[in-house]
Design an enzyme around this catalytic site. Sequence first.
Site, PDB file in Angstrom:
ATOM      1  N   SER A 155    -123.787 102.859  72.572  1.00 56.84           N
ATOM      2  CA  SER A 155    -122.941 102.545  71.416  1.00 56.84           C
ATOM      3  C   SER A 155    -123.058 103.512  70.244  1.00 56.84           C
ATOM      4  O   SER A 155    -122.294 103.409  69.293  1.00 56.84           O
ATOM      5  CB  SER A 155    -123.231 101.118  70.919  1.00 56.84           C
ATOM      6  OG  SER A 155    -122.654 100.172  71.784  1.00 56.84           O
ATOM      7  N   LYS A 215    -119.873 105.209  69.271  1.00 56.40           N
ATOM      8  CA  LYS A 215    -118.909 104.668  68.305  1.00 56.40           C
ATOM      9  C   LYS A 215    -118.846 105.502  67.029  1.00 56.40           C
ATOM     10  O   LYS A 215    -117.832 105.489  66.326  1.00 56.40           O
ATOM     11  CB  LYS A 215    -119.263 103.220  67.971  1.00 56.40           C
ATOM     12  CG  LYS A 215    -119.096 102.235  69.135  1.00 56.40           C
ATOM     13  CD  LYS A 215    -119.475 100.826  68.714  1.00 56.40           C
ATOM     14  CE  LYS A 215    -119.136  99.785  69.786  1.00 56.40           C
ATOM     15  NZ  LYS A 215    -120.006  99.859  70.966  1.00 56.40           N
ATOM     16  N   SER A 255    -121.748  96.344  66.159  1.00 56.20           N
ATOM     17  CA  SER A 255    -121.366  97.243  67.257  1.00 56.20           C
ATOM     18  C   SER A 255    -120.214  96.678  68.067  1.00 56.20           C
ATOM     19  O   SER A 255    -120.219  96.692  69.304  1.00 56.20           O
ATOM     20  CB  SER A 255    -122.571  97.513  68.178  1.00 56.20           C
ATOM     21  OG  SER A 255    -122.380  98.687  68.936  1.00 56.20           O
ATOM     22  N   LYS A 304    -126.899 104.167  63.291  1.00 59.18           N
ATOM     23  CA  LYS A 304    -126.299 103.390  64.377  1.00 59.18           C
ATOM     24  C   LYS A 304    -127.259 103.291  65.549  1.00 59.18           C
ATOM     25  O   LYS A 304    -127.984 104.240  65.856  1.00 59.18           O
ATOM     26  CB  LYS A 304    -124.999 104.060  64.836  1.00 59.18           C
ATOM     27  CG  LYS A 304    -124.226 103.289  65.898  1.00 59.18           C
ATOM     28  CD  LYS A 304    -123.531 102.084  65.292  1.00 59.18           C
ATOM     29  CE  LYS A 304    -122.794 101.270  66.357  1.00 59.18           C
ATOM     30  NZ  LYS A 304    -123.714 100.454  67.204  1.00 59.18           N
TER      31      LYS A 304
END
Length: 489
Positions: free
Chosen positions: A78, A81, A142, A269
């Site tokens: 993720s 992203k 997320s 993140k």
Amino acid sequence: MKQKMFFVKISTILLLSSALFGLFVPKTAHAEDIVDITRAAGYTVNGIYRPKASIIIDATNGNVLWEDNPDLPWSPASTSKMMTVYLAFEAMEQGKFNLDTTITATETHAKISRIHALSNNKIVAGVDYPIRELLSMIIVPSSNVATVMLANLISNNDEAAFVQMMNDKCAELGMSNSMFYNCSGAQISSFQGYYAPIGIDPNADNQSSARDLSIMTYNMLKKYPEILEYTKSPVVTVMSGTPYAETFETYNHSLEGAMYSFQGMDGLKTGSSPTANFNYIGTAKRGDTSLIEVILGAGNWADQAGEHERHPFGNAILERAFSTYEYKKLLSKGSNQIDGKEISLAQDFYGVVPKNSTPKFTLENNQLLLNNGLAQVSEKIPAQSVEYTEKQPSQGSNNNKKETTKKENTTMTDSELPIIEYVVSAMVAILGGIFMVLTPMTRRPAHGRRARHSTGMRPLFLLGLILLASGITLGVLSWQMGTWFPFQF
């Protein structure tokens, strides 16, 4: 006895030569094991959670301060992203939409939000979701559906075209180990047909590396530092004041106030999957020093403790970097003396150097070089540049000076290393070693019955020993002081 002495001398020379040539090995960004560093920092960690790759770079200049398998191909999960977020801010910069632009959720979006195998948040068909809210949904919980919604807005609902945009951006930034197959880090097949870019392998994993993700983050924060406003809070509420409000706690447990709170951490993140295990990108700032770190492949997907265990490793090496290096002003605007020459800087010059050290500079090929021994994370990220004027006395007059304005480009090159000095040092040491090997130990002239047991060294052997010691000394001086040889070739 002679044979024994011969082998003793050979062993001694080999050991000394190893020490000498060890000085010539370029400095690496780390020399210790990440598990040992983490334990020394006070964390209790099990080696089974050791990250597969990691890197720390200076967020201002792109200097590499730590690296461990930085180019290992790995699934970013993720953290992918953030490339979608990057492209969203780029689209806003181009005037295509803004933070208040809304996307009306469709029934397809609502169905994606109900896929429990994906990280998500609730999306209700018919509701208008502002871009600023979608950004928070993407970064904190997320949300895969929020990522798809934003990607489709950017590409006018051409899902395959958006994936191509991601890969084009990789090429532009120099992310040479990266390839994207989807917008969110989740395999296309996991979307049950509701997200299906045409012509792309539905079971393919995105691929990147610690270095590439740090390059992406570096460029993103350089252009759009406001992204940190969405990443710095351990708890966020989206769609506040509406019936669709939701509150989420961050997965970045190193944020200040979170489980593994790290002083100065303000983003960025996390990501995890069965193929990636546990990853995260962290950003932190203390004083004027801003750092970016990437941790990839901590633990194992079958053991969900890896979600937490990745953070002690990241915190420990980040603390080590902050303790070792600092970003500061190295030269003031105006007149400066460098290598016996007077130069005038048009602006203050900043850079990253080890703490409590004296910065070293070199004027070479019309460049002012900072010799900090640190590599750039990418060839596409040059070191900072500054204009300077070099003042040189003109012939026949001490009062008239010729001024030449030059543009600094401080990209580190091999010419910064004292190669000639190393070669000279090595030659002196090797010559001494040859003298020592080829000159046998001898006895002093006999004067009496017991005198033949008294030994000494021939002058040539003593000269060899002196030359070997001199070579090692010169090598140490070259390593510490840089260039000193009067001629350059």
